[in-house]
Design a protein around this motif. Structure first.
Motif, PDB file in Angstrom:
ATOM      1  N   GLY A  14       0.816  -1.211   0.000  1.00  0.00           N
ATOM      2  CA  GLY A  14       0.000   0.000   0.000  1.00  0.00           C
ATOM      3  C   GLY A  14       0.847   1.257   0.000  1.00  0.00           C
ATOM      4  O   GLY A  14       0.569   2.210  -0.740  1.00  0.00           O
ATOM      5  N   VAL A  15       1.907   1.257   0.826  1.00  0.00           N
ATOM      6  CA  VAL A  15       2.808   2.410   0.871  1.00  0.00           C
ATOM      7  C   VAL A  15       3.479   2.609  -0.483  1.00  0.00           C
ATOM      8  O   VAL A  15       3.483   3.710  -1.046  1.00  0.00           O
ATOM      9  CB  VAL A  15       3.876   2.225   1.969  1.00  0.00           C
ATOM     10  CG1 VAL A  15       4.931   3.335   1.879  1.00  0.00           C
ATOM     11  CG2 VAL A  15       3.241   2.231   3.350  1.00  0.00           C
ATOM     12  N   ALA A  16       4.059   1.534  -1.016  1.00  0.00           N
ATOM     13  CA  ALA A  16       4.859   1.638  -2.234  1.00  0.00           C
ATOM     14  C   ALA A  16       4.011   2.032  -3.439  1.00  0.00           C
ATOM     15  O   ALA A  16       4.396   2.920  -4.218  1.00  0.00           O
ATOM     16  CB  ALA A  16       5.571   0.316  -2.495  1.00  0.00           C
ATOM     17  N   GLN A  17       2.856   1.388  -3.620  1.00  0.00           N
ATOM     18  CA  GLN A  17       2.031   1.702  -4.786  1.00  0.00           C
ATOM     19  C   GLN A  17       1.488   3.120  -4.753  1.00  0.00           C
ATOM     20  O   GLN A  17       1.440   3.801  -5.779  1.00  0.00           O
ATOM     21  CB  GLN A  17       0.881   0.698  -4.900  1.00  0.00           C
ATOM     22  CG  GLN A  17       1.293  -0.657  -5.445  1.00  0.00           C
ATOM     23  CD  GLN A  17       0.107  -1.538  -5.758  1.00  0.00           C
ATOM     24  OE1 GLN A  17      -0.931  -1.472  -5.112  1.00  0.00           O
ATOM     25  NE2 GLN A  17       0.260  -2.412  -6.746  1.00  0.00           N
ATOM     26  N   SER A  18       1.082   3.584  -3.591  1.00  0.00           N
ATOM     27  CA  SER A  18       0.453   4.901  -3.516  1.00  0.00           C
ATOM     28  C   SER A  18       1.467   6.039  -3.620  1.00  0.00           C
ATOM     29  O   SER A  18       1.091   7.173  -3.942  1.00  0.00           O
ATOM     30  CB  SER A  18      -0.344   5.026  -2.215  1.00  0.00           C
ATOM     31  OG  SER A  18       0.508   4.886  -1.097  1.00  0.00           O
ATOM     32  N   MET A  19       2.740   5.772  -3.358  1.00  0.00           N
ATOM     33  CA  MET A  19       3.762   6.808  -3.502  1.00  0.00           C
ATOM     34  C   MET A  19       3.822   7.349  -4.925  1.00  0.00           C
ATOM     35  O   MET A  19       4.173   8.509  -5.143  1.00  0.00           O
ATOM     36  CB  MET A  19       5.142   6.238  -3.136  1.00  0.00           C
ATOM     37  CG  MET A  19       5.430   6.129  -1.665  1.00  0.00           C
ATOM     38  SD  MET A  19       7.023   5.309  -1.392  1.00  0.00           S
ATOM     39  CE  MET A  19       8.133   6.401  -2.270  1.00  0.00           C
ATOM     40  N   ALA A  20       3.492   6.502  -5.886  1.00  0.00           N
ATOM     41  CA  ALA A  20       3.648   6.893  -7.289  1.00  0.00           C
ATOM     42  C   ALA A  20       2.624   7.931  -7.743  1.00  0.00           C
ATOM     43  O   ALA A  20       2.902   8.714  -8.661  1.00  0.00           O
ATOM     44  CB  ALA A  20       3.552   5.656  -8.179  1.00  0.00           C
ATOM     45  N   GLY A  21       1.446   7.948  -7.122  1.00  0.00           N
ATOM     46  CA  GLY A  21       0.371   8.821  -7.587  1.00  0.00           C
ATOM     47  C   GLY A  21       0.757  10.289  -7.671  1.00  0.00           C
ATOM     48  O   GLY A  21       0.661  10.907  -8.756  1.00  0.00           O
ATOM     49  N   PRO A  22       1.191  10.908  -6.561  1.00  0.00           N
ATOM     50  CA  PRO A  22       1.579  12.324  -6.637  1.00  0.00           C
ATOM     51  C   PRO A  22       2.717  12.571  -7.616  1.00  0.00           C
ATOM     52  O   PRO A  22       2.746  13.592  -8.301  1.00  0.00           O
ATOM     53  CB  PRO A  22       2.003  12.641  -5.194  1.00  0.00           C
ATOM     54  CG  PRO A  22       1.282  11.638  -4.351  1.00  0.00           C
ATOM     55  CD  PRO A  22       1.226  10.391  -5.174  1.00  0.00           C
ATOM     56  N   ALA A  23       3.673  11.633  -7.700  1.00  0.00           N
ATOM     57  CA  ALA A  23       4.818  11.826  -8.594  1.00  0.00           C
ATOM     58  C   ALA A  23       4.401  11.771 -10.052  1.00  0.00           C
ATOM     59  O   ALA A  23       4.875  12.566 -10.881  1.00  0.00           O
ATOM     60  CB  ALA A  23       5.887  10.768  -8.297  1.00  0.00           C
ATOM     61  N   PHE A  24       3.533  10.817 -10.405  1.00  0.00           N
ATOM     62  CA  PHE A  24       3.042  10.731 -11.775  1.00  0.00           C
ATOM     63  C   PHE A  24       2.368  12.036 -12.183  1.00  0.00           C
ATOM     64  O   PHE A  24       2.658  12.601 -13.254  1.00  0.00           O
ATOM     65  CB  PHE A  24       2.039   9.579 -11.905  1.00  0.00           C
ATOM     66  CG  PHE A  24       2.620   8.299 -12.436  1.00  0.00           C
ATOM     67  CD1 PHE A  24       3.247   8.254 -13.676  1.00  0.00           C
ATOM     68  CD2 PHE A  24       2.525   7.126 -11.709  1.00  0.00           C
ATOM     69  CE1 PHE A  24       3.766   7.065 -14.173  1.00  0.00           C
ATOM     70  CE2 PHE A  24       3.048   5.934 -12.186  1.00  0.00           C
ATOM     71  CZ  PHE A  24       3.671   5.898 -13.421  1.00  0.00           C
ATOM     72  N   VAL A  25       1.451  12.518 -11.357  1.00  0.00           N
ATOM     73  CA  VAL A  25       0.686  13.711 -11.730  1.00  0.00           C
ATOM     74  C   VAL A  25       1.589  14.939 -11.769  1.00  0.00           C
ATOM     75  O   VAL A  25       1.496  15.769 -12.683  1.00  0.00           O
ATOM     76  CB  VAL A  25      -0.490  13.923 -10.760  1.00  0.00           C
ATOM     77  CG1 VAL A  25      -1.222  15.217 -11.086  1.00  0.00           C
ATOM     78  CG2 VAL A  25      -1.453  12.748 -10.836  1.00  0.00           C
ATOM     79  N   ALA A  26       2.494  15.066 -10.787  1.00  0.00           N
ATOM     80  CA  ALA A  26       3.410  16.213 -10.785  1.00  0.00           C
ATOM     81  C   ALA A  26       4.281  16.208 -12.033  1.00  0.00           C
ATOM     82  O   ALA A  26       4.535  17.264 -12.634  1.00  0.00           O
ATOM     83  CB  ALA A  26       4.278  16.184  -9.528  1.00  0.00           C
ATOM     84  N   ALA A  27       4.755  15.030 -12.446  1.00  0.00           N
ATOM     85  CA  ALA A  27       5.580  14.944 -13.652  1.00  0.00           C
ATOM     86  C   ALA A  27       4.780  15.326 -14.896  1.00  0.00           C
ATOM     87  O   ALA A  27       5.291  16.010 -15.797  1.00  0.00           O
ATOM     88  CB  ALA A  27       6.153  13.539 -13.795  1.00  0.00           C
ATOM     89  N   ILE A  28       3.531  14.886 -14.965  1.00  0.00           N
ATOM     90  CA  ILE A  28       2.677  15.241 -16.104  1.00  0.00           C
ATOM     91  C   ILE A  28       2.487  16.755 -16.160  1.00  0.00           C
ATOM     92  O   ILE A  28       2.550  17.369 -17.235  1.00  0.00           O
ATOM     93  CB  ILE A  28       1.324  14.515 -16.010  1.00  0.00           C
ATOM     94  CG1 ILE A  28       1.506  13.016 -16.307  1.00  0.00           C
ATOM     95  CG2 ILE A  28       0.312  15.121 -16.986  1.00  0.00           C
ATOM     96  CD1 ILE A  28       0.263  12.177 -16.055  1.00  0.00           C
ATOM     97  N   ILE A  29       2.271  17.381 -15.005  1.00  0.00           N
ATOM     98  CA  ILE A  29       2.123  18.843 -14.971  1.00  0.00           C
ATOM     99  C   ILE A  29       3.412  19.513 -15.449  1.00  0.00           C
ATOM    100  O   ILE A  29       3.390  20.470 -16.228  1.00  0.00           O
ATOM    101  CB  ILE A  29       1.779  19.320 -13.546  1.00  0.00           C
ATOM    102  CG1 ILE A  29       0.445  18.730 -13.080  1.00  0.00           C
ATOM    103  CG2 ILE A  29       1.724  20.846 -13.493  1.00  0.00           C
ATOM    104  CD1 ILE A  29       0.169  18.939 -11.607  1.00  0.00           C
TER     105      ILE A  29
END
Length: 406
Positions: free
Chosen positions: A113-128
């Motif tokens: 749960g920790v590892a998978q959810s870490m990616a969410g903010p990073a993915f969106v920030a990178a897209i922005i």
């Protein structure tokens, strides 16, 4: 057809498409969590209560990972956070596949749960980071489409794999995550390149004092509470009406099919229109869809209602993500994404708790309350829109100034 595809893609960067591909691979390969409860009860001898507790550790890990991912996205950068998330997820999935005791499984489930959810903010920030403001609506629309397409694929494949081997299910999930990690390591550069942004002051406290952003996040929570009724309370209502699980399956399939077939056409409908008005319309349509269930007693009614609320969610997805991206200062994009992402696990907890009580004590009138909630949220978006746009203009000015320093 080629011209339509070019318009849909909108001239998005190669880095965006690598990120998009990673999201799609992750979602298509995201089997493990879908069948975790069934795996625990059928293969590891857990009772329903024990299985619920173990799976609950994944949710707790998700809350921690979302906040940690937001902080690390700003401090480490997007790429390093994504790589850490994906390779740790691979390790957690392999460990889950090889574990037999419920204790170790719970520990590795929380780590997952920790590892998978870490990616969410990073993915969106990178897209922005890599997408100009004028193209973000299309970028987020395609992201939403990819997530739903991947979920549909994962649901189909997971059932087949579970019949074959639960061990294979976990290991193939790990392999898909590894492919995404390698793709990011190979093709995605660090998108947070400004030294001003990297060393800017501020933290989660700054986010939590941003009233305009918190109002927007609160309205997103209301939207999530409404839409989450579809997979928490709707099946209960259909059961109470004497409808079979297969009937509910048809409702879910209809919603997924509409998104996969229609989401790519949404930008043509909403581009150039004020985002707060689009969101207000989306919430009204959402509320109307669920309000129709007050009169539903046959599967045809449920299918009609599902078509209506799915249209609402399709309209809401691009402007919701775009506003979220526009309100976040460059230096705190990860933290803003983390707080925003918390609305979804919060809705996953609150929707069944409040919706179950509403259905039990109010009966069909529960759906009228949900419909009214959509109308209230729509009105609040109209009120909150103008000051939100002024804040967006200020953030754009600040980001442009940082780019000049760079």
């Amino acid at each position: 057809m080629r011209a339509w595809l070019r318009d849909t893609a909108g001239g998005l960067s190669a880095t965006y498409w690598y990120l998009w591909s990673g999201l799609l691979i992750n979602k298509v390969g995201g089997f493990a969590v879908l069948f975790l409860s069934l795996y625990l009860t059928s293969q590891r001898g857990a009772g329903a209560a024990q299985a619920g507790l173990v799976v609950g550790t994944y949710g707790i890990g998700g809350l921690i990972g979302t906040l940690a991912g937001g902080v690390l996205t700003d401090r480490w950068g997007r790429r390093r956070t994504l790589l850490t998330s994906h390779f740790t997820t691979v390790a957690a999935l392999v460990a889950l596949a090889l574990s037999t005791g419920l204790g170790p499984i719970a520990v590795f489930c929380a780590l997952l749960g920790v590892a998978q959810s870490m990616a969410g903010p990073a993915f969106v920030a990178a897209i922005i980071d890599v997408t100009p403001a004028g193209k973000r609506s299309r970028a987020f629309n395609l992201q939403f489409w990819a997530l739903n397409l991947g979920l549909a694929g994962a649901s189909l494949l997971a059932g087949l794999l579970a019949r074959w081997s639960y061990l294979g299910l976990f290991l193939i999930d790990a392999a898909c995550t590894l492919v995404t990690g390698v793709l990011i390591a190979w093709k995605v550069p660090e998108t947070l390149r400004s030294p001003v942004a990297r060393h800017a002051r501020g933290g989660l406290g700054t986010v939590l004092r941003d009233r305009i952003f918190l109002v927007f996040t609160g309205l997103t929570l209301v939207q999530a509470l409404i839409y989450t009724q579809s997979n928490t309370i709707v099946p209960l209502a259909m059961h109470a009406d004497g409808l079979s699980p297969a009937a509910y399956g048809s409702v879910v399939a209809l919603g997924g099919a509409l998104i996969v077939l229609g989401q790519l056409f949404v930008p043509k409908l909403i581009d150039g229109r004020p985002k707060h008005r689009v969101l207000a319309l989306a919430l009204l349509v959402d509320g109307l869809g669920f309000g129709l269930l007050a009169f539903a007693d046959h599967v045809a009614w449920y299918l009609l209602a599902a078509a209506v609320w799915t249209v609402g969610s399709m309209l809401a997805a691009p402007p919701n993500a775009e506003i979220n991206s526009e309100l976040a200062p460059l230096a705190l994009r990860g933290r803003y994404q983390a707080v925003f992402f918390l609305t979804f696990p919060a809705a996953s907890f609150l929707a069944p708790a409040l919706g179950g009580a509403g259905l039990e004590y109010l009966g069909d009138a529960h759906w009228l309350v949900v419909g009214a909630l959509g109308a209230i949220a729509a009105a609040l978006h109209l009120v909150a829109g103008p000051p939100r746009e002024r804040r967006v203009a200020a953030v754009r000015h600040e980001t442009a100034a940082v780019a000049d320093v760079r």
